[in-house]
Structure formats: structure tokens, C-alpha cells
Motif scaffolding. Structure first.
Motif, PDB file in Angstrom:
ATOM      1  N   SER A 203       3.093  15.415 -12.769  1.00 58.35           N
ATOM      2  CA  SER A 203       2.494  16.278 -13.781  1.00 58.35           C
ATOM      3  C   SER A 203       2.551  17.726 -13.279  1.00 58.35           C
ATOM      4  O   SER A 203       2.118  18.025 -12.163  1.00 58.35           O
ATOM      5  CB  SER A 203       1.037  15.847 -14.000  1.00 58.35           C
ATOM      6  N   GLY A 204       3.092  18.600 -14.068  1.00 58.06           N
ATOM      7  CA  GLY A 204       3.199  20.013 -13.697  1.00 58.06           C
ATOM      8  C   GLY A 204       4.568  20.377 -13.149  1.00 58.06           C
ATOM      9  O   GLY A 204       4.841  21.547 -12.861  1.00 58.06           O
ATOM     10  N   ALA A 205       5.452  19.403 -13.034  1.00 60.28           N
ATOM     11  CA  ALA A 205       6.777  19.680 -12.464  1.00 60.28           C
ATOM     12  C   ALA A 205       7.648  20.492 -13.422  1.00 60.28           C
ATOM     13  O   ALA A 205       8.607  21.141 -12.998  1.00 60.28           O
ATOM     14  CB  ALA A 205       7.483  18.379 -12.109  1.00 60.28           C
ATOM     15  N   GLY A 206       7.346  20.414 -14.700  1.00 57.82           N
ATOM     16  CA  GLY A 206       8.098  21.218 -15.670  1.00 57.82           C
ATOM     17  C   GLY A 206       8.875  20.413 -16.694  1.00 57.82           C
ATOM     18  O   GLY A 206       9.763  20.935 -17.367  1.00 57.82           O
ATOM     19  N   LYS A 207       8.507  19.156 -16.878  1.00 56.59           N
ATOM     20  CA  LYS A 207       9.223  18.289 -17.831  1.00 56.59           C
ATOM     21  C   LYS A 207       9.146  18.847 -19.253  1.00 56.59           C
ATOM     22  O   LYS A 207      10.156  19.010 -19.923  1.00 56.59           O
ATOM     23  CB  LYS A 207       8.651  16.863 -17.801  1.00 56.59           C
ATOM     24  N   SER A 208       7.921  19.135 -19.684  1.00 54.60           N
ATOM     25  CA  SER A 208       7.757  19.619 -21.068  1.00 54.60           C
ATOM     26  C   SER A 208       8.457  20.952 -21.276  1.00 54.60           C
ATOM     27  O   SER A 208       9.036  21.194 -22.334  1.00 54.60           O
ATOM     28  CB  SER A 208       6.270  19.794 -21.410  1.00 54.60           C
ATOM     29  N   THR A 209       8.411  21.795 -20.243  1.00 53.44           N
ATOM     30  CA  THR A 209       9.047  23.110 -20.351  1.00 53.44           C
ATOM     31  C   THR A 209      10.555  22.934 -20.556  1.00 53.44           C
ATOM     32  O   THR A 209      11.157  23.578 -21.425  1.00 53.44           O
ATOM     33  CB  THR A 209       8.774  23.933 -19.070  1.00 53.44           C
ATOM     34  N   ARG A 323       1.190  25.785 -10.216  1.00 48.93           N
ATOM     35  CA  ARG A 323       1.601  25.676 -11.621  1.00 48.93           C
ATOM     36  C   ARG A 323       0.541  24.977 -12.463  1.00 48.93           C
ATOM     37  O   ARG A 323       0.248  25.385 -13.583  1.00 48.93           O
ATOM     38  CB  ARG A 323       2.925  24.910 -11.732  1.00 48.93           C
ATOM     39  N   ARG A 327      -1.607  26.644 -15.400  1.00 43.61           N
ATOM     40  CA  ARG A 327      -1.517  26.086 -16.761  1.00 43.61           C
ATOM     41  C   ARG A 327      -2.890  25.994 -17.423  1.00 43.61           C
ATOM     42  O   ARG A 327      -3.017  25.961 -18.647  1.00 43.61           O
ATOM     43  CB  ARG A 327      -0.838  24.708 -16.703  1.00 43.61           C
ATOM     44  N   ARG A 338      -4.287  14.484 -10.313  1.00 46.98           N
ATOM     45  CA  ARG A 338      -2.851  14.680 -10.590  1.00 46.98           C
ATOM     46  C   ARG A 338      -2.081  15.011  -9.314  1.00 46.98           C
ATOM     47  O   ARG A 338      -0.937  14.590  -9.152  1.00 46.98           O
ATOM     48  CB  ARG A 338      -2.668  15.774 -11.657  1.00 46.98           C
ATOM     49  N   ASN A 361      12.957  21.528  -9.826  1.00 45.96           N
ATOM     50  CA  ASN A 361      12.708  22.630 -10.758  1.00 45.96           C
ATOM     51  C   ASN A 361      12.083  23.822 -10.023  1.00 45.96           C
ATOM     52  O   ASN A 361      10.876  24.036 -10.076  1.00 45.96           O
ATOM     53  CB  ASN A 361      11.804  22.149 -11.897  1.00 45.96           C
ATOM     54  N   ASP A 362      12.978  24.560  -9.367  1.00 43.63           N
ATOM     55  CA  ASP A 362      12.528  25.785  -8.703  1.00 43.63           C
ATOM     56  C   ASP A 362      12.806  26.924  -9.679  1.00 43.63           C
ATOM     57  O   ASP A 362      11.902  27.540 -10.233  1.00 43.63           O
ATOM     58  CB  ASP A 362      13.330  25.930  -7.391  1.00 43.63           C
ATOM     59  N   LEU A 364      13.983  27.828 -13.220  1.00 46.66           N
ATOM     60  CA  LEU A 364      13.978  27.108 -14.499  1.00 46.66           C
ATOM     61  C   LEU A 364      15.377  27.041 -15.130  1.00 46.66           C
ATOM     62  O   LEU A 364      15.789  25.984 -15.618  1.00 46.66           O
ATOM     63  CB  LEU A 364      12.986  27.758 -15.460  1.00 46.66           C
TER      64      LEU A 364
HETATM   65  N1  LIG Z   1      10.721  26.674 -12.915  1.00 47.86           N
HETATM   66  C1  LIG Z   1       9.468  27.056 -13.156  1.00 47.86           C
HETATM   67  N2  LIG Z   1       8.965  28.114 -12.530  1.00 47.86           N
HETATM   68  C2  LIG Z   1       7.693  28.504 -12.747  1.00 47.86           C
HETATM   69  N3  LIG Z   1       6.839  27.901 -13.573  1.00 47.86           N
HETATM   70  C3  LIG Z   1       7.287  26.823 -14.222  1.00 47.86           C
HETATM   71  C4  LIG Z   1       8.602  26.328 -14.048  1.00 47.86           C
HETATM   72  N4  LIG Z   1       8.760  25.255 -14.814  1.00 47.86           N
HETATM   73  C5  LIG Z   1       7.578  25.057 -15.449  1.00 47.86           C
HETATM   74  N5  LIG Z   1       6.697  25.999 -15.108  1.00 47.86           N
HETATM   75  C6  LIG Z   1       5.305  26.112 -15.534  1.00 47.86           C
HETATM   76  O1  LIG Z   1       4.594  25.047 -14.892  1.00 47.86           O
HETATM   77  C7  LIG Z   1       3.574  24.549 -15.728  1.00 47.86           C
HETATM   78  C8  LIG Z   1       3.753  23.045 -15.842  1.00 47.86           C
HETATM   79  O2  LIG Z   1       4.914  22.770 -16.573  1.00 47.86           O
HETATM   80  P1  LIG Z   1       4.969  21.616 -17.660  1.00 47.86           P
HETATM   81  O3  LIG Z   1       3.736  21.636 -18.491  1.00 47.86           O
HETATM   82  O4  LIG Z   1       6.262  21.735 -18.348  1.00 47.86           O
HETATM   83  O5  LIG Z   1       4.921  20.360 -16.690  1.00 47.86           O
HETATM   84  P2  LIG Z   1       5.028  18.814 -17.041  1.00 47.86           P
HETATM   85  O6  LIG Z   1       5.858  18.204 -16.017  1.00 47.86           O
HETATM   86  O7  LIG Z   1       5.446  18.646 -18.434  1.00 47.86           O
HETATM   87  O8  LIG Z   1       3.530  18.358 -16.879  1.00 47.86           O
HETATM   88  P3  LIG Z   1       2.780  17.094 -17.543  1.00 47.86           P
HETATM   89  O9  LIG Z   1       3.431  15.901 -17.000  1.00 47.86           O
HETATM   90  O10 LIG Z   1       1.376  17.259 -17.075  1.00 47.86           O
HETATM   91  O11 LIG Z   1       2.912  17.207 -19.006  1.00 47.86           O
HETATM   92  C9  LIG Z   1       3.703  25.256 -17.050  1.00 47.86           C
HETATM   93  O12 LIG Z   1       2.697  26.235 -17.135  1.00 47.86           O
HETATM   94  C10 LIG Z   1       5.083  25.878 -17.009  1.00 47.86           C
HETATM   95  O13 LIG Z   1       5.123  27.088 -17.737  1.00 47.86           O
END
Ligand SMILES: Nc1ncnc2c1ncn2[C@@H]1O[C@H](COP(=O)(O)OP(=O)(O)OP(=O)(O)O)[C@@H](O)[C@H]1O
Ligand SMILES: Nc1nc2c(ncn2[C@@H]2O[C@H](COP(=O)(O)O)[C@@H](O)[C@H]2O)c(=O)[nH]1
Length: 388
Positions: A203-209, A323, A327, A338, A361-362, A364
Motif C-alpha cells: 500500500s502506497g507503492a503507487g499502484k493507483s497512481t 508517501r 497521502r 500497512r 516505482n522511484d 514515476l
Molecule cells: N514515483 C512516485 N514518486 C513520488 N510519489 C509517488 C510516486 N508514485 C506515487 N506517489 C505518491 O504516493 C502516494 C501513494 O500512491 P498510490 O495511492 O498510488 O499507492 P497505492 O499503491 O495505490 O496504494 P494503496 O494500495 O493503498 O491503494 C500517492 O500520494 C502518490 O501521489
């Protein structure tokens, strides 16, 4: 076209049963009560051999309930055709090329081996009661004698033996014929259409982004499998779009009804992918994207979905924590949960072969091009199939 594997004689009423049957077997109007009292679902021990009739040569019989042949194409979902009140709620039923969904979801889920072998064996009609028949089927598979009830044409009498020409059966006695009798169905590919994609990672790795970008760039090519969760919606999240937000009781009920492909407890909440969520996307011939945790990955591996597995990972736990904090969606308690789950995830993700691709995901943009690259072939195929 439904063809049984064995050389069954043609039957003129194959796709067009008598009007009386059509009316009775309208799949949108199932009988209010199950046609028969409960029968053993399988196991020849329940019927003594002596009661089995001496059989004349088999003849073709219309024992279908679908008034017409299901059109070819990907499986689509329609509302439940329940035979019990419990099932009435939300059970999605496959339609379209029902055999595809049916055999995939049924036979394979029950551990029947790959393509079902042709069955040279007719159904033996043990009895009948109004429109319902009770038969003994030799499946031609390891599941030998299976007992089930079904709807039967009027000419078929108890004691006769018939070639199964079933296309689509209603759930009877809590089961569906295609679950039990794959040999009379076409051997399908599991689910036709583009390969699904599973995106996982802490969670927070950036999947949704990453997904947001992908969906924006390839509108209509991808479809999101909307999961169920018992967690509270975050500001801006829309029920039915981001998640189906449900109570624990609601979700458990649907899990018990077999509606879920996978489900898991994550950070104090339940999450799960319903069959309907995936089917809804596949029905649109879109690449179905599932966002699931590592438990989801492991559980999906046990299914026939055969997606592309991608893990999105943060450059470090420290960056992940930052991150997640930035968020502003988590309390301190849920954030800690988490982070704990993230450590486990990163450890388990090292299992060789678990993922087809690991994206760190360093940066984006770099992460996004890696994601696109691995999906390019599926994207092209999907776009091509749109044109034709
Ligand atoms: N490469 C990146 N560099 C910096 N910040 C990032 C990067 N990718 C994502 N973020 C930021 O990190 C936060 C977490 O990203 P995101 O919500 O996409 O994670 P997730 O994996 O979908 O989490 P979850 O599983 O909880 O839904 C967001 O605020 C997003 O803007
Ligand atoms: N096993 C499953 N995991 C899922 C599903 N939907 C989401 N998730 C995972 O849960 C966590 C937390 O998500 P959040 O939206 O509360 O931040 C995250 O890792 C998701 O991948 C699911 O259907 N099954």
C-alpha cells in the motif's frame, strides 16, 4: 454452436424446443421452487444398481432450458437466475457463450482435468416429475456417476436413456449441470479475450497512481475490476467505482455464496474480487485490471484467470512511509499496519516466478513506461480486435 463431443444424433428441436417448453424454461422465470426434493449431488452409492432400469438405445433429448443457442462471444453477466432465495441476491450468472464461463468456472474449479474427454455415455433417466428429470450421468471423467435433476422435454420418460444435448441448465439442487457434466459442452478456452493484469505491491507503492495514467492514456482498453471492501471510503472515493463499500456481514454472505474469486483480510479490513467484477470488464472485451495485495496474488494463482502479474514496489520502506504519510489517508494505527504488511509483501514478493515483472516505482515516468512496455502486446491485441 454447442456440440457434444460424442457423435450424438441430430435433433430437430435442439435450439427450438416446443413452445410449451420455451414458456416453462424461460431462463428469466425459473420455477419458484426446486423441481425435485434434494438428491445426492454425486456418488453412486446413493442408488442401488438394482433400481437402475434396463435401457433401450439412447435417443436425443432436449433437456435444455435456454430457449435458444447462446450467441458466441465473451461471457457476459446478467442477474441471477436463482433457485433459492439466498442465491437471489447478487449471484451473477454467465450468459453469452455460457459454456466458456461455465466450464471455466465450474469444471475446472472442481478440479476436473483440462479439456473434458468425449463422453460416449448417455444420461440415464431415473425418474421424472412434471418438467424435471432425475438422471444418472457418466461424465466420462473421474467423477463417475453423478446424480442431478434438470428440466426435461415431454417425450422423455423415466427409464429411457438419452444423449445429453444440454446447452444451458438452471441451477438445480444448488449446482449447475455444466459444473458436473463438462463432456457435453464444448471445450472452451478459460476466458476468451485479453489477458487480465494483476497489479500488486505494498500500500502506497503507487499502484493507483500508475493505473490512473494508464486508464487515461488507454481509455476503453482497460477496465478496472472493482473490488469489495469493508473499509470506510476515503474522501473522493465513489462507491461502485473505486470499490464496492460493504459491511463485513454483506461481504461474508457473498463469499459464502461463492461469489468471490479471492478475498483477503488486509490491515483490519476485508477486500475481495468478485466474479462479477471481472466478468463485467471481460464482457466489454477490455483488459481487466485487478489491484490486489499479495494474498490476492497467491489466491488468484490458484484460479484459471491466468493474468499478467506485476508487482509495484517502493524504492525503500522509508520512502513508502513518507508517501503514505503525505497521502494523508491513514491514521497512525492503520499506517503502522500497512507498513508491517509492506515488509511482509516485499519479502514474499521475492519468491521466484511469483511476478512476471517487478517495477520499482522511484521515478514515476520510468515506472510508467515499464508498465506500458510489458502490457504493449495485450494493448495492441485489444486495439486490433476493436477495429475488426
Ligand atoms: N514515483 C512516485 N514518486 C513520488 N510519489 C509517488 C510516486 N508514485 C506515487 N506517489 C505518491 O504516493 C502516494 C501513494 O500512491 P498510490 O495511492 O498510488 O499507492 P497505492 O499503491 O495505490 O496504494 P494503496 O494500495 O493503498 O491503494 C500517492 O500520494 C502518490 O501521489
Ligand atoms: N486481496 C485483495 N486485495 C485488495 C483488493 N482490493 C484492494 N486490495 C489491496 O488492499 C490494499 C489496501 O488498499 P486500500 O485501497 O485500502 O489502500 C492494497 O494493497 C490493495 O492492493 C482485493 O479485491 N483483493
Amino acid at each position: 454452436m454447442v456440440q457434444s463431443h460424442h457423435a450424438s444424433p441430430p435433433h430437430p428441436s435442439w435450439f427450438s424446443p416446443p413452445a410449451s417448453l420455451q414458456a416453462r424454461f424461460n431462463p428469466t422465470m425459473p420455477p419458484a421452487t426446486p423441481p425435485c426434493s434434494p438428491l445426492p449431488r454425486h456418488g453412486s452409492a446413493h442408488v442401488a444398481p438394482s433400481v437402475l432400469p434396463q435401457l433401450p438405445p439412447p435417443r436425443p433429448a432436449t433437456i435444455m432450458v435456454h430457449p435458444q443457442a447462446p450467441p458466441p462471444g465473451p461471457a457476459v453477466v446478467r442477474p441471477a437466475v436463482p433457485h433459492s432465495r439466498q442465491a437471489r441476491s447478487a449471484r451473477p450468472r454467465p450468459r453469452g457463450d455460457v459454456r466458456r464461463a461455465a466450464v471455466a468456472a465450474g469444471a475446472r474449479a472442481r478440479g476436473l482435468p483440462g479439456p473434458p474427454p468425449p463422453s460416449p455415455n448417455p444420461l440415464m433417466i431415473l425418474g421424472r416429475m412434471r418438467g424435471a428429470g432425475i438422471a444418472r450421468a457418466d461424465t466420462g471423467t473421474t467423477r463417475k456417476h453423478i446424480f442431478f435433476s434438470f428440466f426435461l422435454d415431454e417425450e422423455t420418460t423415466a427409464g429411457s436413456s438419452v444423449w445429453p444435448q444440454a446447452a444451458f441448465f438452471p441451477p438445480v439442487l444448488g449446482t449447475d449441470l455444466w459444473d458436473l457434466f463438462p463432456s457435453c459442452c464444448e471445450t472452451p478456452a478459460v476466458m476468451q479475450g485479453p489477458r487480465p493484469v494483476v497489479l500488486s505491491g505494498p500500500s502506497g507503492a503507487g499502484k493507483s497512481t500508475l493505473l490512473k495514467k494508464l486508464f487515461k492514456d488507454y481509455e476503453n482498453v482497460f477496465g478496472f475490476s472493482v473490488s469489495h471492501t469493508t473499509r470506510q471510503p476515503r474522501p473522493g472515493e465513489v462507491n461502485g467505482k473505486d470499490y464496492h463499500f460493504v459491511t463485513r456481514e454483506e461481504m461474508q454472505k457473498e463469499i459464502d455464496a461463492g461469489e468471490f474469486i479471492e478475498h483477503a483480510e488486509f490491515s483490519g479490513n476485508m477486500y475481495g474480487t468478485s466474479k462479477g467484477a471481472v466478468q463485467a470488464v471481460q464482457a466489454q472485451n477490455q483488459i481487466c485490471v485487478l489491484d490486489v495485495d499479495i494474498q490476492g496474488v497467491k489466491n488468484i494463482k490458484k484460479t484459471e484467470l491466468r493474468p499478467i502479474y506485476i508487482s509495484v514496489q517502493p524504492p525503500s520502506i522509508e520512502i513508502l512511509e513518507k508517501r503514505l504519510r503525505d497521502r494523508k489517508t491513514e491514521t497512525e494505527e492503520s499506517l503502522q499496519k500497512r507498513l508491517t504488511a509492506a515488509r511482509v509483501d516485499l519479502e514474499l514478493s521475492k519468491e521466484p516466478g511469483l511476478f512476471d515483472l517487478v517495477i520499482i516505482n522511484d521515478d514515476l515516468e520510468k515506472a510508467y513506461s515499464e508498465l506500458k512496455e510489458v502490457l504493449l502486446e495485450e494493448i495492441k491485441k485489444t486495439e486490433e480486435s476493436r477495429k475488426s
